[in-house]
Design a protein around this motif. Sequence first.
Motif, PDB file in Angstrom:
ATOM      1  N   LEU A 118     -12.202   2.285 -10.256  1.00 52.75           N
ATOM      2  CA  LEU A 118     -11.783   1.290  -9.271  1.00 52.75           C
ATOM      3  C   LEU A 118     -11.108   2.055  -8.141  1.00 52.75           C
ATOM      4  CD1 LEU A 118     -10.260  -1.384 -11.673  1.00 52.75           C
ATOM      5  CD2 LEU A 118     -12.529  -1.404 -10.615  1.00 52.75           C
ATOM      6  N   TRP A 119     -11.923   2.456  -7.167  1.00 49.59           N
ATOM      7  CA  TRP A 119     -11.394   3.196  -6.024  1.00 49.59           C
ATOM      8  C   TRP A 119     -10.914   2.188  -4.987  1.00 49.59           C
ATOM      9  CZ3 TRP A 119     -13.331   3.313  -0.920  1.00 49.59           C
ATOM     10  CH2 TRP A 119     -12.637   4.171  -0.068  1.00 49.59           C
ATOM     11  N   LEU A 120      -9.693   2.389  -4.548  1.00 49.70           N
ATOM     12  CA  LEU A 120      -9.094   1.503  -3.547  1.00 49.70           C
ATOM     13  C   LEU A 120      -8.976   2.253  -2.239  1.00 49.70           C
ATOM     14  CD1 LEU A 120      -6.251   0.368  -5.926  1.00 49.70           C
ATOM     15  CD2 LEU A 120      -8.261  -0.968  -5.333  1.00 49.70           C
ATOM     16  N   PRO A 121      -9.284   1.605  -1.134  1.00 51.37           N
ATOM     17  CA  PRO A 121      -9.100   2.272   0.156  1.00 51.37           C
ATOM     18  C   PRO A 121      -7.643   2.681   0.299  1.00 51.37           C
ATOM     19  CG  PRO A 121     -10.273   0.202   0.431  1.00 51.37           C
ATOM     20  CD  PRO A 121      -9.805   0.257  -0.990  1.00 51.37           C
ATOM     21  N   GLY A 122      -7.439   3.903   0.750  1.00 57.47           N
ATOM     22  CA  GLY A 122      -6.092   4.463   0.838  1.00 57.47           C
ATOM     23  C   GLY A 122      -5.200   3.782   1.851  1.00 57.47           C
ATOM     24  N   ILE A 123      -4.040   3.451   1.394  1.00 55.60           N
ATOM     25  CA  ILE A 123      -2.970   2.991   2.283  1.00 55.60           C
ATOM     26  C   ILE A 123      -2.100   4.214   2.491  1.00 55.60           C
ATOM     27  CG2 ILE A 123      -1.033   1.410   2.526  1.00 55.60           C
ATOM     28  CD1 ILE A 123      -2.479  -0.414   0.467  1.00 55.60           C
ATOM     29  N   THR A 124      -2.044   4.708   3.707  1.00 62.42           N
ATOM     30  CA  THR A 124      -1.404   5.999   3.931  1.00 62.42           C
ATOM     31  C   THR A 124      -0.016   5.937   4.533  1.00 62.42           C
ATOM     32  OG1 THR A 124      -2.492   6.193   6.074  1.00 62.42           O
ATOM     33  CG2 THR A 124      -3.613   7.179   4.177  1.00 62.42           C
ATOM     34  N   LYS A 125       0.368   4.772   5.047  1.00 66.49           N
ATOM     35  CA  LYS A 125       1.712   4.688   5.615  1.00 66.49           C
ATOM     36  C   LYS A 125       2.192   3.250   5.585  1.00 66.49           C
ATOM     37  CE  LYS A 125      -0.273   4.621  10.207  1.00 66.49           C
ATOM     38  NZ  LYS A 125      -0.384   5.279  11.473  1.00 66.49           N
ATOM     39  N   GLY A 126       3.482   3.115   5.768  1.00 61.01           N
ATOM     40  CA  GLY A 126       4.102   1.801   5.736  1.00 61.01           C
ATOM     41  C   GLY A 126       5.378   1.851   4.923  1.00 61.01           C
ATOM     42  N   GLU A 127       5.943   0.710   4.714  1.00 66.59           N
ATOM     43  CA  GLU A 127       7.141   0.583   3.883  1.00 66.59           C
ATOM     44  C   GLU A 127       6.763  -0.217   2.650  1.00 66.59           C
ATOM     45  OE1 GLU A 127      10.083   2.056   4.296  1.00 66.59           O
ATOM     46  OE2 GLU A 127       9.272   3.022   6.083  1.00 66.59           O
ATOM     47  N   ILE A 128       6.926   0.378   1.485  1.00 64.48           N
ATOM     48  CA  ILE A 128       6.488  -0.244   0.240  1.00 64.48           C
ATOM     49  C   ILE A 128       7.113  -1.622   0.028  1.00 64.48           C
ATOM     50  CG2 ILE A 128       8.232   0.867  -1.232  1.00 64.48           C
ATOM     51  CD1 ILE A 128       4.590   0.339  -2.238  1.00 64.48           C
ATOM     52  N   ASP A 129       8.332  -1.820   0.500  1.00 64.51           N
ATOM     53  CA  ASP A 129       9.010  -3.093   0.289  1.00 64.51           C
ATOM     54  C   ASP A 129       8.802  -4.105   1.408  1.00 64.51           C
ATOM     55  OD1 ASP A 129      10.078  -2.284  -2.173  1.00 64.51           O
ATOM     56  OD2 ASP A 129      11.709  -1.222  -1.171  1.00 64.51           O
ATOM     57  N   SER A 130       8.010  -3.744   2.415  1.00 65.00           N
ATOM     58  CA  SER A 130       7.805  -4.669   3.525  1.00 65.00           C
ATOM     59  C   SER A 130       6.921  -5.840   3.102  1.00 65.00           C
ATOM     60  CB  SER A 130       7.169  -3.957   4.726  1.00 65.00           C
ATOM     61  OG  SER A 130       5.808  -3.685   4.460  1.00 65.00           O
ATOM     62  N   LYS A 131       7.087  -6.942   3.779  1.00 61.61           N
ATOM     63  CA  LYS A 131       6.296  -8.136   3.479  1.00 61.61           C
ATOM     64  C   LYS A 131       4.804  -7.866   3.706  1.00 61.61           C
ATOM     65  CE  LYS A 131       6.079 -13.057   4.363  1.00 61.61           C
ATOM     66  NZ  LYS A 131       6.707 -14.217   4.967  1.00 61.61           N
ATOM     67  N   GLU A 132       4.488  -7.117   4.760  1.00 61.39           N
ATOM     68  CA  GLU A 132       3.097  -6.803   5.069  1.00 61.39           C
ATOM     69  C   GLU A 132       2.456  -5.986   3.946  1.00 61.39           C
ATOM     70  OE1 GLU A 132       5.659  -6.091   7.226  1.00 61.39           O
ATOM     71  OE2 GLU A 132       5.344  -7.766   8.597  1.00 61.39           O
ATOM     72  N   MET A 133       3.200  -4.967   3.455  1.00 63.79           N
ATOM     73  CA  MET A 133       2.660  -4.128   2.391  1.00 63.79           C
ATOM     74  C   MET A 133       2.483  -4.935   1.109  1.00 63.79           C
ATOM     75  SD  MET A 133       1.449  -1.214   1.662  1.00 63.79           S
ATOM     76  CE  MET A 133       1.916  -0.443   3.189  1.00 63.79           C
ATOM     77  N   GLN A 134       3.411  -5.789   0.802  1.00 62.33           N
ATOM     78  CA  GLN A 134       3.293  -6.624  -0.388  1.00 62.33           C
ATOM     79  C   GLN A 134       2.089  -7.560  -0.279  1.00 62.33           C
ATOM     80  OE1 GLN A 134       5.067  -6.193  -3.254  1.00 62.33           O
ATOM     81  NE2 GLN A 134       5.840  -4.412  -2.151  1.00 62.33           N
TER      82      GLN A 134
END
Length: 154
Positions: A118-134
Motif C-alpha cells: 500500500l504505497w501512499l503518495p508522500g506528504i513531505t511537509k506540513g505540521e502533523i497536528d494541523s487541521k489540514e494534515m489531519q
Amino acid sequence: MKWKKNELEQYIGAKEYVDTIIIPLLPFQLSDDSTMTKDAFQREVLETFTNELELELTGRVLLTPAYNYLKTADKEVEIGRLKSWTDNISNQPFHHVFFTTFDSAWKKVERDLPGTLLWLPGITKGEIDSKEMQTVIRSQVEQVNELIRTYWAE
C-alpha cells in the motif's frame, strides 16, 4: 490491535477473527542532512496513518512494529528480511499481509513482496497536528480502509 501487551492479550484470545496484518515500512538514514527532516516527518505521518487505519479496522487487524531499513539498502536484501518476518508470522491465522509506505522505491519490487504493498503518495511537509494534515490523513485512511475491505470480500 496494536503491538501492546494488553492488545496482544486480546489478540491471543480472538485470533480466529484477526486475519489481517499491517507492517509499516519506514526508511531511516542519518547520512544525508538534506532529507533527514523530511524522512522524520514522513515517519510521523505514516505512524499516525497506520494508527488511524488500525483503529478503523479494529477486530480484524494487527499492526506490527515498524520495519525499519536504511534508505540506501538493497531492496532485494530487504525483501529477504521481510520474507523472514512473514515466515515467522505464518503460523498465525493471517490471510492478508499489507505493507504501508511512502517510499516509492518499493513499487519497483512490489511483486516480490510477501504481501500487498500500500504505497501512499508522500506528504513531505506540513505540521502533523494541523487541521489540514489531519484531513489529508483521514482521507487516506478512508480510501485504504475501503481497499482493504475489498480484499476481505474475495
